[in-house]
Write an enzyme that holds these catalytic residues in place. Structure first.
Site, mmCIF file in Angstrom:
data_model
loop_
_atom_site.group_PDB
_atom_site.id
_atom_site.type_symbol
_atom_site.label_atom_id
_atom_site.label_comp_id
_atom_site.label_asym_id
_atom_site.label_seq_id
_atom_site.Cartn_x
_atom_site.Cartn_y
_atom_site.Cartn_z
ATOM 1 N N ASP A 158 0.710 -1.034 0.139
ATOM 2 C CA ASP A 158 0.075 0.025 0.017
ATOM 3 C C ASP A 158 0.793 1.233 0.018
ATOM 4 O OD1 ASP A 158 -3.354 -0.227 1.344
ATOM 5 O OD2 ASP A 158 -2.042 -1.965 0.815
ATOM 6 N N SER A 175 -0.204 2.381 -8.152
ATOM 7 C CA SER A 175 1.171 2.692 -8.788
ATOM 8 C C SER A 175 1.889 1.466 -8.781
ATOM 9 C CB SER A 175 1.989 3.704 -7.759
ATOM 10 O OG SER A 175 1.329 4.718 -7.705
ATOM 11 N N PHE A 239 3.854 -3.533 -6.819
ATOM 12 C CA PHE A 239 2.318 -2.926 -6.675
ATOM 13 C C PHE A 239 2.174 -2.152 -5.624
ATOM 14 C CE2 PHE A 239 1.432 -6.277 -9.517
ATOM 15 C CZ PHE A 239 0.388 -6.498 -9.852
ATOM 16 N N GLU A 240 1.761 -0.943 -5.754
ATOM 17 C CA GLU A 240 1.095 0.028 -4.590
ATOM 18 C C GLU A 240 -0.298 0.335 -4.796
ATOM 19 O OE1 GLU A 240 3.036 1.185 -2.158
ATOM 20 O OE2 GLU A 240 5.182 0.857 -2.601
ATOM 21 N N ALA A 241 -0.767 0.069 -3.644
ATOM 22 C CA ALA A 241 -2.425 0.132 -3.665
ATOM 23 C C ALA A 241 -2.431 1.771 -2.928
ATOM 24 C CB ALA A 241 -3.016 -0.699 -2.698
#
Length: 384
Positions: A158, A175, A239-241
């Site tokens: 995240d 992102s 992965f960036e939430a």
């Protein structure tokens, strides 16, 4: 493929909100353990079990891990939604299981998850421990990597609400990054494979959240796990939430992370060619720190006996209280907020500020105040 319908049919209803712990995850893993897919691969600092979940019979091996940072559970939710797809017995699920073998560590840092902290119980950031391997969780992640020998790695995280996709005032709802493998940030065959996956993801997500996909900073740090695995010539995707409008529980963002996972494996399964991948990747907007949770504009304050019209900002702190995540807004900036945006913005049009302590906001105080003694703000929001 109707991604909205796929998500609706496979969303894991037992996982919700920001506080995702072993207590919620472990029963789901046991339920999904239909054919000895579940394995305890070690224990955390405080002795909590860390599990791997391996499913599929394909030659292409995908290694995924989530909640390396304990307070980053959005991708864990999406991962279980994806597990449900794999158990759906659909034609799509069978195609994925035939093509891939997935090995996931759904909750790498159970101690940090329970305490709702970024770090583990020894207060170590596991994403800065990939070389020294001082922590049991870091050693487990590396040991499974070496045993599984993946073809791709998916590093699931995240990010904070402060990030925008570019500088135009759109939040970075998701992102991605193909981490660097050296100081020069060169692109070799391994990194290019990661870039191609991200381009395929972006092509899908732009249909749902146009302008809200960011590209994370690619500065090289060998102590970070993504950089380490990329350095070992395994294509790795970060992965960036992030934030979606009014979605502080990250249930909408969860959906877009699910879409990104499906897009990744659809692309790899179909072996589509990506033309001009590097240019397309670099055209994804860079993540920028341009957001506050709240911005209040054109407010009259009394500062050292002088009345001035100014702006100020507040930011939520996520605080664990009685096993619930509480969002408390605190003043974080006063004055120049040029080129900054708020997820909530309010124009006071010269209204006079007051609170229980005086006539101007103080940094790190809660955002409880009045304007013209008539408009009341509690925790940053107008009291109805």
């Amino acid at each position: 493929m109707d991604l909205e319908l796929l998500f609706k049919e496979n969303k894991e209803q037992k996982l919700f909100g920001r506080y995702i712990t072993l207590a919620e995850v472990e029963p789901l893993l046991l339920q999904l353990n239909t054919n000895n897919q579940l394995k305890k691969v070690g224990e955390s600092v405080l002795g909590k079990p860390i599990y791997s979940y391996t499913i599929g019979r394909g030659k292409t091996k995908i290694y995924l891990w989530s909640q390396m940072h304990g307070n980053e559970g959005t991708t864990t939710k999406a991962l279980f939604d994806f597990f449900n797809v794999l158990h759906s017995k659909s034609e799509f699920a069978n195609a994925l299981l035939e093509k891939f073998t997935f090995c996931a560590l759904p909750l790498l840092n159970p101690d940090g998850a329970e305490a709702y902290t970024r770090v583990n119980a020894n207060e170590v950031d596991l994403n800065r421990d990939s070389q020294n391997l001082t922590q049991p969780e870091s050693r487990i992640l590396r040991a499974v990597f070496e045993d599984f020998k993946p073809d791709y790695c998916f590093n699931l995280h995240d990010q904070r609400t402060i990030f925008g996709a570019g500088t135009a005032g759109k939040p970075a709802t998701t992102s991605f990054l193909a981490p660097s493998f050296n100081e020069e940030r060169d692109i070799n065959e391994s990194r290019l494979k990661a870039i191609e996956v991200i381009v395929a993801i972006n092509d899908v997500l732009q249909k749902f959240i146009p302008g809200q996909v960011g590209r994370f900073d690619d500065s090289f740090n060998i102590n970070c796990i993504g950089d380490t695995f990329q350095n070992l010539n395994v294509p790795t995707i970060l992965f960036e939430a992030g934030h979606y409008t009014d979605d502080y529980l990250r249930e909408e963002t969860r959906k877009f992370i699910f879409f990104a996972l499906i897009a990744s494996f659809s692309y790899l399964n179909e072996n589509d060619l990506v033309s001009d991948a590097i240019d397309k990747y670099l055209n994804i907007s860079q993540n920028n720190v341009v957001f506050y949770d709240f911005i209040f504009k054109n407010i009259k304050i009394n500062y050292d006996g002088i009345e001035i019209i100014t702006n100020f900002a507040a930011q939520y702190k996520e605080e664990l209280i009685d096993n619930q995540i509480v969002f408390n807004a605190y003043f974080s900036q006063i004055g120049n907020l040029e080129n900054k945006f708020g997820h909530f913005e309010y124009d006071g049009k010269g209204a006079k500020y007051s609170d229980d302590f005086g006539d101007f906001p103080r940094i790190d105080e809660m955002a409880n105040f009045k304007l013209n003694d008539t408009i009341i703000f509690v925790n940053g929001l107008i009291k109805s």
